[in-house]
Design an enzyme around this catalytic site. Sequence first.
Site, PDB file in Angstrom:
ATOM      1  N   GLU A  49      32.322   3.999  31.549  1.00 54.92           N
ATOM      2  CA  GLU A  49      33.581   3.437  32.058  1.00 54.92           C
ATOM      3  C   GLU A  49      33.310   2.224  32.949  1.00 54.92           C
ATOM      4  OE1 GLU A  49      36.405   4.783  31.089  1.00 54.92           O
ATOM      5  OE2 GLU A  49      35.746   6.777  30.457  1.00 54.92           O
ATOM      6  N   THR A  50      34.209   1.257  32.846  1.00 57.98           N
ATOM      7  CA  THR A  50      34.282   0.170  33.821  1.00 57.98           C
ATOM      8  C   THR A  50      35.678   0.220  34.431  1.00 57.98           C
ATOM      9  OG1 THR A  50      32.694  -1.232  32.659  1.00 57.98           O
ATOM     10  CG2 THR A  50      34.207  -2.329  34.169  1.00 57.98           C
TER      11      THR A  50
END
Length: 286
Positions: free
Chosen positions: A46-47
């Site tokens: 995830e970002t």
Amino acid sequence: MQIPIFTVDAFTNRPFSGNPAAVCLLENDMDEDLHQKIAAEMNLSETAFIRKLKPGDDFTKSSCFGLRWFTPASEVPLCGHATLASAAVLFHVQKNTNSVLTFVTLSGELKARQVKDHIVLDLPLYTAYPQELKEVEELIKAAVGDMSVQDIRYSPDTKKLLVRLSDTYDRCVLENLKVNAQHFLSAEKTGKLKGLILTVKGNSSGKGHDFYSRYFAPWVGVLEDPVTGSAHAVLSSYWSEQLGKKEMLAFQCSRRGGELKISVRGDGRVDIAGQSAVVLKGNLTL
């Protein structure tokens, strides 16, 4: 354009374990397609993108921010570990002065607060309902082969399938299970899944972890996620009912591993607490 970016290992107190997330601080609105391009460039599960909601907001003084999460392949509606990572950047790096932070997200308002050396996330609690084996039999066989399965549940809100292995299996069996999640894509025929949770019961003596899990999400570009807050929003509901407990300690036994403290509340929500380690600070130059 320069965008401050951080890598934070969530649900651990030491670098190179737990679940890494990239966190970007957005001073201004950014082109929509850049979110996905940056997430693909970072290539972590995830970002997260923290954005100011109104002019004059400040990452040090404001208490409410927008928050979005992207895998390398797509935007997702909820991510626990990247929310913890985002709160860690604001609390520990930006030295935010508020006791509670509120994030406006696709899953509604999520709150994060500091309690000693943990950050506590206030997340929705999701119920998983009994699932007929026949509909998902091929997928389960692709995941665990001929291992004995004790229970199967489906969470329609999160599109996650929970598969509880027999209580005769322990943590080591789950840890050592060889899983090729890429095969799930062809084995899953319902079209209603975004993630698969494998779980086993923990130590019944009352000491140690109450349950263990692993989480796979090839449908959103993540073969195995190291430590997953959103999966525990489902697991917390299930194991609280099974064990008759509101306070639980969980461990996600991926290769990196991570620990979560769980408190099931009476208002349909769950507090999930974890530690964090900021391992990288820098700037994206666009």
